[in-house]
Design a protein around this motif. Structure first.
Motif, PDB file in Angstrom:
ATOM      1  N   ARG A   1      11.396 -26.250  -0.037  1.00  0.00           N
ATOM      2  CA  ARG A   1      11.896 -27.628  -0.142  1.00  0.00           C
ATOM      3  C   ARG A   1      13.403 -27.583  -0.380  1.00  0.00           C
ATOM      4  O   ARG A   1      13.903 -26.714  -1.114  1.00  0.00           O
ATOM      5  N   LEU A   2      14.106 -28.545   0.205  1.00  0.00           N
ATOM      6  CA  LEU A   2      15.550 -28.648   0.052  1.00  0.00           C
ATOM      7  C   LEU A   2      15.916 -30.017  -0.505  1.00  0.00           C
ATOM      8  O   LEU A   2      15.200 -30.994  -0.307  1.00  0.00           O
ATOM      9  N   SER A   3      17.055 -30.082  -1.215  1.00  0.00           N
ATOM     10  CA  SER A   3      17.535 -31.350  -1.775  1.00  0.00           C
ATOM     11  C   SER A   3      19.057 -31.323  -1.820  1.00  0.00           C
ATOM     12  O   SER A   3      19.676 -30.253  -1.892  1.00  0.00           O
ATOM     13  N   ASP A   4      19.646 -32.526  -1.802  1.00  0.00           N
ATOM     14  CA  ASP A   4      21.101 -32.622  -1.962  1.00  0.00           C
ATOM     15  C   ASP A   4      21.520 -32.588  -3.430  1.00  0.00           C
ATOM     16  O   ASP A   4      22.710 -32.661  -3.740  1.00  0.00           O
TER      17      ASP A   4
ATOM     18  N   ARG B   1      22.636 -39.868 -13.728  1.00  0.00           N
ATOM     19  CA  ARG B   1      22.399 -39.377 -12.364  1.00  0.00           C
ATOM     20  C   ARG B   1      23.054 -38.008 -12.216  1.00  0.00           C
ATOM     21  O   ARG B   1      24.235 -37.825 -12.510  1.00  0.00           O
ATOM     22  N   ALA B   2      22.266 -37.047 -11.744  1.00  0.00           N
ATOM     23  CA  ALA B   2      22.752 -35.690 -11.534  1.00  0.00           C
ATOM     24  C   ALA B   2      23.394 -35.555 -10.161  1.00  0.00           C
ATOM     25  O   ALA B   2      22.948 -36.177  -9.187  1.00  0.00           O
ATOM     26  N   HIS B   3      24.417 -34.715 -10.097  1.00  0.00           N
ATOM     27  CA  HIS B   3      25.073 -34.365  -8.833  1.00  0.00           C
ATOM     28  C   HIS B   3      25.248 -32.845  -8.851  1.00  0.00           C
ATOM     29  O   HIS B   3      26.296 -32.332  -9.240  1.00  0.00           O
ATOM     30  N   LEU B   4      24.210 -32.128  -8.406  1.00  0.00           N
ATOM     31  CA  LEU B   4      24.176 -30.675  -8.548  1.00  0.00           C
ATOM     32  C   LEU B   4      24.369 -29.935  -7.225  1.00  0.00           C
ATOM     33  O   LEU B   4      24.170 -28.723  -7.153  1.00  0.00           O
ATOM     34  N   GLY B   5      24.776 -30.643  -6.177  1.00  0.00           N
ATOM     35  CA  GLY B   5      25.002 -29.979  -4.899  1.00  0.00           C
ATOM     36  C   GLY B   5      23.698 -29.507  -4.281  1.00  0.00           C
ATOM     37  O   GLY B   5      22.605 -29.931  -4.672  1.00  0.00           O
ATOM     38  N   PHE B   6      23.801 -28.624  -3.277  1.00  0.00           N
ATOM     39  CA  PHE B   6      22.608 -28.117  -2.612  1.00  0.00           C
ATOM     40  C   PHE B   6      21.649 -27.491  -3.615  1.00  0.00           C
ATOM     41  O   PHE B   6      22.045 -26.668  -4.444  1.00  0.00           O
ATOM     42  N   VAL B   7      20.379 -27.886  -3.546  1.00  0.00           N
ATOM     43  CA  VAL B   7      19.312 -27.324  -4.369  1.00  0.00           C
ATOM     44  C   VAL B   7      18.202 -26.871  -3.423  1.00  0.00           C
ATOM     45  O   VAL B   7      17.942 -27.527  -2.404  1.00  0.00           O
ATOM     46  N   ALA B   8      17.571 -25.735  -3.743  1.00  0.00           N
ATOM     47  CA  ALA B   8      16.505 -25.222  -2.880  1.00  0.00           C
ATOM     48  C   ALA B   8      15.361 -24.663  -3.717  1.00  0.00           C
ATOM     49  O   ALA B   8      15.588 -24.068  -4.775  1.00  0.00           O
ATOM     50  N   ARG B   9      14.159 -24.862  -3.215  1.00  0.00           N
ATOM     51  CA  ARG B   9      12.942 -24.298  -3.816  1.00  0.00           C
ATOM     52  C   ARG B   9      12.524 -23.092  -2.979  1.00  0.00           C
ATOM     53  O   ARG B   9      12.218 -23.221  -1.785  1.00  0.00           O
TER      54      ARG B   9
ATOM     55  N   PHE C   1      12.980 -29.685 -11.876  1.00  0.00           N
ATOM     56  CA  PHE C   1      11.911 -29.148 -11.034  1.00  0.00           C
ATOM     57  C   PHE C   1      11.485 -30.169  -9.980  1.00  0.00           C
ATOM     58  O   PHE C   1      11.306 -29.857  -8.806  1.00  0.00           O
ATOM     59  N   ARG C   2      11.323 -31.406 -10.411  1.00  0.00           N
ATOM     60  CA  ARG C   2      10.785 -32.435  -9.516  1.00  0.00           C
ATOM     61  C   ARG C   2      11.701 -32.734  -8.342  1.00  0.00           C
ATOM     62  O   ARG C   2      11.243 -33.227  -7.304  1.00  0.00           O
ATOM     63  N   VAL C   3      13.003 -32.453  -8.479  1.00  0.00           N
ATOM     64  CA  VAL C   3      13.942 -32.710  -7.397  1.00  0.00           C
ATOM     65  C   VAL C   3      13.539 -31.966  -6.136  1.00  0.00           C
ATOM     66  O   VAL C   3      13.880 -32.389  -5.024  1.00  0.00           O
ATOM     67  N   VAL C   4      12.773 -30.883  -6.272  1.00  0.00           N
ATOM     68  CA  VAL C   4      12.272 -30.160  -5.097  1.00  0.00           C
ATOM     69  C   VAL C   4      10.744 -30.138  -5.081  1.00  0.00           C
ATOM     70  O   VAL C   4      10.111 -29.213  -4.578  1.00  0.00           O
TER      71      VAL C   4
END
Length: 489
Positions: free
Chosen positions: A369-372, A386-394, A419-422
């Motif tokens: 899973r990928l997220s911004d 609100r979080a702004h953590l850049g590219f996130v990947a599972r 965790f839930r972000v991905v």
């Protein structure tokens, strides 16, 4: 109408961390808001668990908002950053000529030029407002507060919970204290405690910190607070400090003396609660899940690099059948996963950028899973931000039951949304590993009370005798019953 200028400048500096904190990190934000100025503070701060938010919601006087800036804990704040933000605050206060001043500070900021950065901020502000304008400041529970802070500020309030769920409440208490000071000055009492307490032993979920903070409400004074100190700071004023305010100087002094005596009596009961990572994983496998394993010595919230692999390697070595870990700071791995796309299988090196702490883990992973990295926190500490953590990947380690969440900005995992972000629901897994020290407990105790603290190398050592201090004041003990160190210069 009384006019109150308000500003915030927050950083917790780990002088042993292997990287500096530049101005850009204050401008971009992450788990906390980016640098915000003027009237925009009303919208940005509304409803957040931040001291300035609590102050602005409580203070009945006319607000003169200046700015708020904060960055993830890390190494020395660069002089450029300190001068730019402090200079802007001082200039605005000088132009505003307020009737009172409130500051939302941390209390453990260090720059190359200033060991005691918050005292320098107060010194410059006092020079422009004069001796009669009341200045009240709120500080983090982990503040290293010097005698100069006590002298320069008319009133101080501090967080009373760790995990920090009362930041906004601390700002509200500062508003009440300022109101009292506007009616007339209060006598101050202050003391330092010559003991460095490991971060994990400071948790108010445990004794003795729970009882130390509970006693504050029983003291017969206008206000009293405890700063536990931030140990990974090689500065003369590192360590706990105590504050009390009251119209009666004798009562204020008696309150501080009582806290100091209780603190001293409790020294032997402070417990860092660490066990080696391999043993920690072994024990987790004997417990009914879910079990949370924290990695406090690599806690980004205390200046850790956030990318050490000691706990991850222990999971691999023990062939753990079901574990999730978040959030490993690895921008390169996150970018590679995003380039490959969901469903791809890639060879990757995870973490280990600082060989003094760990080595990279070489693995074949499936990009699940990928997220911004933009999402809303829901836990008790960060909730509403609100979080702004850049590219996130599972990333699922191929052939294992281990999943790692990698992100592009350092941030401790104090909220299940990391965790839930991905798409991972922490409660669905047997072992939950978090890059955090204590803050994670505020949200993860909703999942389980089976919590372990792994000892694995990182930039936030909890065995304080291992830190190469050279600048502590004389007579400071490195942990309960630990060696006495420091020097006179």
């Amino acid at each position: 109408m009384i006019r109150v200028a308000v500003a915030g400048f927050q950083h917790e500096t780990n002088t042993f961390a292997p990287f500096p904190t530049p101005l850009s990190l204050f401008k971009t934000g992450g788990a906390w808001p980016a640098l915000t100025r003027g009237a925009s503070l009303y919208e940005t701060m509304h409803g957040l668990n931040i001291p300035l938010s609590g102050f602005m919601a409580t203070c009945p006087h006319e607000m003169m908002p200046i700015l708020w800036a904060g960055a993830e804990p890390g190494g020395y704040v660069e002089d450029e950053a300190f001068e730019a933000i402090t200079g802007e605050i001082v200039t605005a206060v000088a132009e505003a000529q307020p009737d009172a001043l409130y500051l939302d500070l941390h209390g453990a900021m260090v720059t190359r030029a200033f060991d005691d950065a918050e005292a320098e901020i107060l010194r410059r502000l006092r020079a422009v407002v004069g001796p009669d304008i009341p200045i009240v400041a709120s500080f983090d529970l982990h503040a290293n507060l010097s005698p100069a802070i006590s002298e320069l500020a008319d009133g101080v309030t501090l967080y009373r919970t760790y995990p920090h769920t009362d930041l906004a409440d601390t700002g509200a208490r500062a508003a009440h204290l300022l109101d009292r000071l506007l009616q007339g000055p209060l006598a101050k009492a202050y003391a330092q405690v010559d003991l460095l307490v490991p971060i994990t032993a400071q948790a108010t979920e445990f004794e003795p910190a729970r009882s130390l903070y509970a006693m504050l409400d029983d003291l017969d004074v206008t206000s009293a607070d405890i700063a536990m100190g931030f140990p990974p700071a090689d500065i003369p004023n590192c360590g706990p400090s105590l504050f009390a305010y009251d119209p009666d100087p004798a009562k204020a002094r008696a309150a501080v003396d009582r806290i100091a005596a209780t603190f001293a009596a409790a020294e032997d009961t402070f417990d860092a609660r660490l066990e080696p990572a391999q043993a920690c994983v072994d024990r987790a496998l004997t417990l009914p899940g879910p079990v949370v394993i924290a990695d406090p010595q690599d806690n980004p919230g205390a200046g850790g690099t956030g990318e050490t692999t000691g706990v991850l390697q222990a999971l691999i070595d023990k062939k753990v059948p079901d574990a999730v870990l978040s959030m490993l700071y690895d921008p390169e791995a996150a970018a590679k996963a995003h380039a490959a796309g969901e469903g791809a299988e890639i060879e990757i090196a995870l973490g280990g950028a600082f060989p003094e702490y760990s080595q990279p883990v070489m693995a074949t992973v499936i990009v699940e899973r990928l997220s911004d990295g933009v999402f809303d926190f829901t836990g008790p500490m960060y909730g509403g931000a609100r979080a702004h953590l850049g590219f996130v990947a599972r990333l699922k380690l191929n052939g294992t039951g281990i999943t790692v969440v990698v992100g592009s900005r350092r941030s401790q995992n104090a909220d299940q949304e990391m965790f839930r972000v991905v798409g991972i629901e922490p409660a669905d897994h047997t072992i939950i590993c978090v890059k955090s020290g204590v803050h994670f407990m505020a949200d993860y105790l909703r999942v389980t009370d089976r919590i372990l603290f792994a000892e694995s190398p990182g930039a936030n050592p909890c065995h304080l005798e291992t830190l190469p201090y050279t600048r502590l004041r004389a007579g400071v003990r490195l942990g309960p019953g630990g060696p006495v160190t420091g020097n006179e210069g």
